[in-house]
Design a protein around this motif. Structure first.
Motif, short mmCIF file in Angstrom:
data_model
loop_
_atom_site.label_atom_id
_atom_site.label_comp_id
_atom_site.label_asym_id
_atom_site.label_seq_id
_atom_site.Cartn_x
_atom_site.Cartn_y
_atom_site.Cartn_z
N UNK A 59 0.83 -1.21 0.00
CA UNK A 59 0.00 0.00 0.00
C UNK A 59 0.87 1.26 0.00
N UNK A 60 1.93 1.26 0.80
CA UNK A 60 2.85 2.40 0.83
C UNK A 60 3.54 2.59 -0.52
N UNK A 61 3.91 1.50 -1.16
CA UNK A 61 4.56 1.58 -2.47
C UNK A 61 3.60 2.14 -3.52
N UNK A 62 2.37 1.67 -3.52
CA UNK A 62 1.37 2.20 -4.45
C UNK A 62 1.08 3.67 -4.18
N UNK A 96 3.67 10.45 -6.85
CA UNK A 96 4.63 11.00 -7.80
C UNK A 96 3.98 11.21 -9.16
N UNK A 97 3.13 10.29 -9.57
CA UNK A 97 2.46 10.41 -10.86
C UNK A 97 1.54 11.63 -10.86
N UNK A 98 0.82 11.85 -9.75
CA UNK A 98 -0.09 12.98 -9.65
C UNK A 98 0.68 14.29 -9.60
N UNK A 99 1.82 14.32 -8.90
CA UNK A 99 2.62 15.54 -8.82
C UNK A 99 3.16 15.91 -10.19
N UNK A 100 3.63 14.91 -10.94
CA UNK A 100 4.13 15.18 -12.29
C UNK A 100 3.02 15.71 -13.18
#
Length: 82
Positions: free
Chosen positions: A56-59, A65-69
Motif C-alpha cells: 500500500x505504501x509503495x502504491x 509521484x504520478x499525480x505531482x508530475x
C-alpha cells in the motif's frame, strides 16, 4: 538542527522496513517449520500484514509521484533554480 532531523527522516524508508520485516517473518516461519515441524501462523499473519502495508505504501508513493508530475505547472527553464 531542525534541518538535520528533516534530512534524516527523508532517508528512512518505511516501505523498506515493512518489506524487510514481512519477508523476514515469512522466511523465519518456514525455517521453523523445517527445524521443528510446526508452522507458526502468527509469524505468517504478521509477515503478510507487513507485506500488505508495504504494498500500500509503495502504491501510494507511485500514485503521489504520478499525480505531482501531472499537476506540476510547466515553467520555462529560465525560472528554475540552479
Amino acid at each position: 538542527m531542525n534541518n538535520f532531523e528533516e534530512d534524516d527522516d527523508m532517508n528512512f524508508s518505511w516501505t523498506g522496513l515493512f518489506f524487510a520485516t514481512g519477508l523476514s517473518l515469512i522466511v523465519f516461519s518456514f525455517f521453523m517449520k523445517i527445524l521443528d515441524g510446526e508452522h507458526e501462523t502468527l509469524f505468517l499473519q504478521i509477515g503478510g500484514i507487513a507485506l500488505l502495508v508495504a504494498s500500500v505504501l509503495l502504491l501510494n508513493k507511485y500514485y503521489s509521484r504520478k499525480r505531482i508530475k501531472k499537476n506540476s505547472p510547466k515553467t520555462a527553464s529560465i525560472f528554475l533554480e540552479e
